[in-house]
Design a protein around this motif. Structure first.
Motif, PDB file in Angstrom:
ATOM      1  N   VAL A 104       0.831  -1.132  -0.079  1.00  0.00           N
ATOM      2  CA  VAL A 104      -0.238   0.015   0.125  1.00  0.00           C
ATOM      3  C   VAL A 104       0.853   1.295  -0.017  1.00  0.00           C
ATOM      4  O   VAL A 104       1.673   1.351   0.870  1.00  0.00           O
ATOM      5  CB  VAL A 104      -0.882   0.134   1.216  1.00  0.00           C
ATOM      6  N   SER A 105       0.526   2.079  -1.074  1.00  0.00           N
ATOM      7  CA  SER A 105       1.532   3.308  -1.112  1.00  0.00           C
ATOM      8  C   SER A 105       0.281   4.540  -1.151  1.00  0.00           C
ATOM      9  O   SER A 105      -0.616   4.425  -1.861  1.00  0.00           O
ATOM     10  CB  SER A 105       2.420   3.399  -2.162  1.00  0.00           C
ATOM     11  N   LEU A 106       0.935   5.670  -0.381  1.00  0.00           N
ATOM     12  CA  LEU A 106      -0.259   6.894  -0.731  1.00  0.00           C
ATOM     13  C   LEU A 106       0.606   8.110  -0.393  1.00  0.00           C
ATOM     14  O   LEU A 106       1.670   7.856   0.516  1.00  0.00           O
ATOM     15  CB  LEU A 106      -1.403   6.698   0.049  1.00  0.00           C
ATOM     16  N   LYS A 107       0.198   9.219  -0.529  1.00  0.00           N
ATOM     17  CA  LYS A 107       0.664  10.454  -0.074  1.00  0.00           C
ATOM     18  C   LYS A 107      -0.513  11.488  -0.042  1.00  0.00           C
ATOM     19  O   LYS A 107      -1.500  11.553  -0.818  1.00  0.00           O
ATOM     20  CB  LYS A 107       1.322  11.042  -1.512  1.00  0.00           C
ATOM     21  N   VAL A 108      -0.310  12.048   1.101  1.00  0.00           N
ATOM     22  CA  VAL A 108      -1.504  12.966   1.468  1.00  0.00           C
ATOM     23  C   VAL A 108      -0.721  14.347   1.810  1.00  0.00           C
ATOM     24  O   VAL A 108       0.173  14.515   2.254  1.00  0.00           O
ATOM     25  CB  VAL A 108      -1.983  12.788   2.947  1.00  0.00           C
ATOM     26  N   LYS A 109      -1.116  15.118   0.743  1.00  0.00           N
ATOM     27  CA  LYS A 109      -0.639  16.728   0.911  1.00  0.00           C
ATOM     28  C   LYS A 109      -1.389  17.732   1.837  1.00  0.00           C
ATOM     29  O   LYS A 109      -2.280  17.308   2.167  1.00  0.00           O
ATOM     30  CB  LYS A 109      -0.862  17.294  -0.655  1.00  0.00           C
ATOM     31  N   LYS A 110      -0.372  18.380   2.295  1.00  0.00           N
ATOM     32  CA  LYS A 110      -1.008  19.371   3.342  1.00  0.00           C
ATOM     33  C   LYS A 110      -2.291  19.978   3.045  1.00  0.00           C
ATOM     34  O   LYS A 110      -2.471  20.385   1.983  1.00  0.00           O
ATOM     35  CB  LYS A 110       0.079  20.273   3.796  1.00  0.00           C
ATOM     36  N   GLY A 111      -3.304  20.150   3.739  1.00  0.00           N
ATOM     37  CA  GLY A 111      -4.312  20.697   3.617  1.00  0.00           C
ATOM     38  C   GLY A 111      -5.466  20.105   2.847  1.00  0.00           C
ATOM     39  O   GLY A 111      -6.491  20.730   2.518  1.00  0.00           O
ATOM     40  N   THR A 112      -5.312  18.663   2.428  1.00  0.00           N
ATOM     41  CA  THR A 112      -5.964  17.910   1.565  1.00  0.00           C
ATOM     42  C   THR A 112      -6.993  16.950   2.560  1.00  0.00           C
ATOM     43  O   THR A 112      -6.245  16.742   3.697  1.00  0.00           O
ATOM     44  CB  THR A 112      -5.305  17.466   0.318  1.00  0.00           C
ATOM     45  N   CYS A 113      -7.882  16.277   2.010  1.00  0.00           N
ATOM     46  CA  CYS A 113      -8.367  15.076   2.806  1.00  0.00           C
ATOM     47  C   CYS A 113      -8.282  14.120   1.748  1.00  0.00           C
ATOM     48  O   CYS A 113      -8.724  13.998   0.727  1.00  0.00           O
ATOM     49  CB  CYS A 113      -9.764  15.417   2.869  1.00  0.00           C
ATOM     50  N   LEU A 114      -7.500  13.171   2.327  1.00  0.00           N
ATOM     51  CA  LEU A 114      -7.585  11.442   1.557  1.00  0.00           C
ATOM     52  C   LEU A 114      -8.653  10.686   2.172  1.00  0.00           C
ATOM     53  O   LEU A 114      -8.922  10.468   3.225  1.00  0.00           O
ATOM     54  CB  LEU A 114      -6.315  10.989   1.852  1.00  0.00           C
ATOM     55  N   GLY A 115      -9.634  10.276   1.541  1.00  0.00           N
ATOM     56  CA  GLY A 115     -10.445   9.182   1.704  1.00  0.00           C
ATOM     57  C   GLY A 115      -9.923   7.802   1.523  1.00  0.00           C
ATOM     58  O   GLY A 115      -9.484   7.537   0.223  1.00  0.00           O
ATOM     59  N   ILE A 116     -10.188   6.973   2.392  1.00  0.00           N
ATOM     60  CA  ILE A 116      -9.849   5.567   2.300  1.00  0.00           C
ATOM     61  C   ILE A 116     -11.106   4.929   2.227  1.00  0.00           C
ATOM     62  O   ILE A 116     -11.859   4.692   3.277  1.00  0.00           O
ATOM     63  CB  ILE A 116      -9.020   5.048   3.324  1.00  0.00           C
ATOM     64  N   LEU A 117     -11.282   3.946   1.202  1.00  0.00           N
ATOM     65  CA  LEU A 117     -12.742   3.603   1.036  1.00  0.00           C
ATOM     66  C   LEU A 117     -12.609   2.088   0.587  1.00  0.00           C
ATOM     67  O   LEU A 117     -11.878   1.438   0.247  1.00  0.00           O
ATOM     68  CB  LEU A 117     -13.484   4.114  -0.090  1.00  0.00           C
ATOM     69  N   GLY A 118     -13.513   1.192   1.728  1.00  0.00           N
ATOM     70  CA  GLY A 118     -13.329  -0.377   1.093  1.00  0.00           C
ATOM     71  C   GLY A 118     -14.324  -1.058   1.965  1.00  0.00           C
ATOM     72  O   GLY A 118     -14.938  -0.402   2.951  1.00  0.00           O
ATOM     73  N   GLU A 119     -14.644  -2.280   1.682  1.00  0.00           N
ATOM     74  CA  GLU A 119     -15.535  -2.942   2.352  1.00  0.00           C
ATOM     75  C   GLU A 119     -15.040  -3.409   3.704  1.00  0.00           C
ATOM     76  O   GLU A 119     -13.961  -3.463   3.809  1.00  0.00           O
ATOM     77  CB  GLU A 119     -16.093  -4.128   1.319  1.00  0.00           C
ATOM     78  N   SER A 120     -16.093  -4.058   4.508  1.00  0.00           N
ATOM     79  CA  SER A 120     -15.573  -4.582   5.914  1.00  0.00           C
ATOM     80  C   SER A 120     -14.594  -5.568   5.755  1.00  0.00           C
ATOM     81  O   SER A 120     -14.646  -6.589   4.881  1.00  0.00           O
ATOM     82  CB  SER A 120     -16.841  -5.206   6.452  1.00  0.00           C
ATOM     83  N   GLY A 121     -13.395  -5.604   6.408  1.00  0.00           N
ATOM     84  CA  GLY A 121     -12.209  -6.407   6.381  1.00  0.00           C
ATOM     85  C   GLY A 121     -11.366  -6.161   5.238  1.00  0.00           C
ATOM     86  O   GLY A 121     -10.446  -7.093   5.052  1.00  0.00           O
ATOM     87  N   SER A 122     -11.676  -5.187   4.731  1.00  0.00           N
ATOM     88  CA  SER A 122     -10.566  -4.877   3.471  1.00  0.00           C
ATOM     89  C   SER A 122      -9.447  -4.478   4.032  1.00  0.00           C
ATOM     90  O   SER A 122      -8.125  -4.206   3.406  1.00  0.00           O
ATOM     91  CB  SER A 122     -11.212  -3.865   2.473  1.00  0.00           C
TER      92      SER A 122
END
Ligand SMILES: Nc1ncnc2c1ncn2[C@@H]1O[C@H](COP(=O)(O)OP(=O)(O)OP(=O)(O)O)[C@@H](O)[C@H]1O
Ligand SMILES: [Mg+2]
Length: 266
Positions: free
Chosen positions: A31-49
């Motif tokens: 799993v790779s991701l980048k969150v920039k300052k002042g933004t909102c990152l949503g993480i979406l997935g079903e139960s158990g993901s």
């Protein structure tokens, strides 16, 4: 600001192999991701993901098997300095507001938990009463709430208190794990509006974990789809309708039907 680089996590599985001992069940894959300052990152997935597992990795509670978590360029798990940075900069709000607030604490004491952290870090004497009043006002509650116990509040009000606690230590990033999922639809919208307002006012960066696509489109700039521990799609929210990912499309179709149904009844 915050970055995950090829994070893998596995847990020891219950099943025991006769020859090799315990087997491991992998929950997150590269799993790779980048969150920039002042933004909102949503993480979406079903139960158990693996969403909450990812949340725990992000808040420094679970060391990944491999991969890196970086905050402002410092590795969180490789050094004490990184963990300290994270503690100073990140705050968390969980779904279960009923257990995340101690039932024997008054609202003022719940908020004080966060203020203690800030006082220790900034080494300045805080005037608790004044700060608590300010924070209650910030989350849309009157100061009379300070003396109430959690069971004397509605779910929405209590979640506002938990949000006040989370921002009381002056964080830069706030991680929400299903923080609004158990509230009714109307209260969800009110809390989301509050979150948007706070994000502006306090210049916060958000990571918002949910299984609900509607709240993602309402709050987030980017969205990451997690399916069985794999990132299947990661894109800006306004490009969401262009996704080629099967899983994302399936979720989108369900939401589009839901929207038109709702439009009919209004
Ligand atoms: N401490 C643990 N030990 C063993 N397995 C675990 C542990 N924590 C999580 N898991 C497993 O990891 C997988 C992902 O769990 P996780 O809680 O991250 O899912 P989730 O996406 O947050 O689900 P939900 O939407 O229901 O909260 C599940 O199969 C779960 O059983
Ligand atoms: Mg979870």
């Amino acid at each position: 600001m915050l970055q995950l680089d090829k994070v893998c996590v596995s847990f020891r599985s219950e099943r025991q192999d006769k020859i090799f001992g315990h087997t491991r069940q992998q929950v997150l894959f590269d799993v790779s991701l980048k969150v920039k300052k002042g933004t909102c990152l949503g993480i979406l997935g079903e139960s158990g993901s693996g969403k909450s597992t990812m949340g725990r990795v992000i808040c420094g509670l679970l060391k990944p098997d491999t991969g890196e978590v970086m905050i402002d360029g410092t590795s969180v798990y490789a050094s004490r300095k990184g963990r300290k940075e994270l503690q100073n900069k990140l705050s968390v709000v969980f779904q279960d507001y009923t257990t995340s607030a101690n039932p024997r604490f008054r609202v003022s004491d719940v908020i004080k938990e966060g203020l203690f952290v800030r006082q220790r870090r900034e080494k300045e004497k805080l005037q608790y009463e004044k700060e608590i009043k300010k924070l209650l006002e910030l989350v849309g509650l009157s100061e009379d709430f300070a003396d109430r116990f959690p069971h004397e509040l509605s779910g929405g009000q209590l979640q506002r208190v938990c949000i006040a606690r989370a921002v009381s230590c002056n964080p830069q990033i706030v991680l929400f794990d299903e923080a609004i999922s158990s509230l009714d639809a109307h209260t969800q919208v009110q809390i989301m509006d509050l979150l948007l307002e706070l994000k502006e006012k306090l210049q916060l960066t958000y990571i918002f974990i949910t299984h609900d696509l509607t709240s993602i489109t309402y709050l987030c700039d980017d969205v990451l789809f997690l399916y069985q521990g794999h990132v299947t799609e990661y894109l800006p929210v306004d490009k969401i309708s262009q996704t080629k990912d099967q899983y994302a499309r399936k979720l989108l179709e369900s939401i589009i039907v839901f929207d038109t149904e709702e439009a009919k009844t209004v």
